[in-house]
Enzyme design. Structure first.
Site, PDB file in Angstrom:
ATOM      1  N   PRO A 186       0.818  -1.224   0.000  1.00 38.66           N
ATOM      2  CG  PRO A 186      -0.811  -1.579   1.621  1.00 38.66           C
ATOM      3  CD  PRO A 186       0.521  -2.075   1.169  1.00 38.66           C
ATOM      4  CE1 TYR A 187       5.302   5.644   2.755  1.00 38.47           C
ATOM      5  CE2 TYR A 187       7.046   4.065   2.297  1.00 38.47           C
ATOM      6  CZ  TYR A 187       6.642   5.346   2.608  1.00 38.47           C
ATOM      7  OH  TYR A 187       7.575   6.324   2.786  1.00 38.47           O
TER       8      TYR A 187
END
Length: 246
Positions: A154-155
């Site tokens: 996600p990051y």
């Protein structure tokens, strides 16, 4: 506040702590007047401003959510009013939430996207309109866009957007004499990075680099200072200060 017309001014988002704080201190040491942006920790931002001004430098604290275009317009206004203009914008502000893809809380994804993606667009819009000729815009990505470690998807995905935005903005600013680059650190020994990690994990991450240590905030600030100052022929690039991990 009296500012020399020859003074170059920088705005550093997320400048009150971690890598951002080291960037602020390095730019101030290099003679920049600095706008120290913070979102919530006014005490740390004010302490950093006091440290710089006590040493004979110039700095002010500015506050706001980087994803709020009105708040960021006000922050740019404040830096321009105090120092006469903006020459360098360093966007270190960001949040990191780790999760496997299957277990990801999509509310966390939305929160991270608001800061890391929308926030970067907001800062980029303001910077593209305001940075003076001969200046630099420096965004922040992560070496995780290349390392592909589990739980970082996600990051890393949010930061991959930052890299694409950066490279395209550099080309959209053709003829403006403004460089646009991204800095993508590897594992760096900040309080945020070290929080919740045991010594075994820290040692394993430090061992990934051929230099066999974690990066320091000062290592990253050195790269930023180069892009903010003499590196006029580096443009539209993502730089990976990570000790050779990837």
């Amino acid at each position: 506040m009296t500012t020399s017309t020859n003074t170059r001014a920088a705005l550093v988002t997320g400048g009150s702590g971690g890598i951002g704080q080291s960037v602020v201190e390095r730019l101030a040491a290099d003679g920049f007047a600095v706008g120290v942006h913070y979102s919530g920790n006014k005490t740390k931002a004010d302490a950093l401003v006091d440290k710089i001004t006590t040493a004979g430098g110039q700095a002010i604290a500015v506050r706001g959510d980087v994803a709020d275009e009105k708040a960021m317009a006000d922050a740019f206004d404040a830096v321009e009013k105090a120092f006469g203009g903006v020459d360098v914008v360093v966007n270190t502000a960001g949040i990191m939430i780790l999760s496997t893809i299957t277990e990801l809380d999509l509310a966390d994804l939305d929160r991270m996207h608001r800061t890391n993606i929308r926030g970067t667009f907001v800062i980029a819009q303001q910077a593209a309109k305001r940075v003076r000729a001969g200046g630099a815009i420096i965004n922040f990505s992560t070496s995780q866009t290349r390392l592909q470690h589990p739980t970082y998807a996600p990051y890393a995905a949010s930061k991959a957007v930052v890299e694409s935005l950066t490279l395209i903005l550099a080309r959209e600013l053709r003829g403006k004499d403004i460089t646009v680059n991204a800095v993508a650190p590897g594992p760096t020994a900040t309080a945020l990075f070290l929080d919740g990690k045991g010594q075994t994990t820290i040692d394993r991450l430090a061992g990934l680099a051929p230099l066999e240590r974690l990066g320091t905030p000062d290592d990253i600030a050195e790269t930023v200072a180069h892009l903010a100052g003499p590196a006029r022929w580096i443009n539209g690039q993502t730089i990976f200060p990570n000790g050779g991990i990837a």
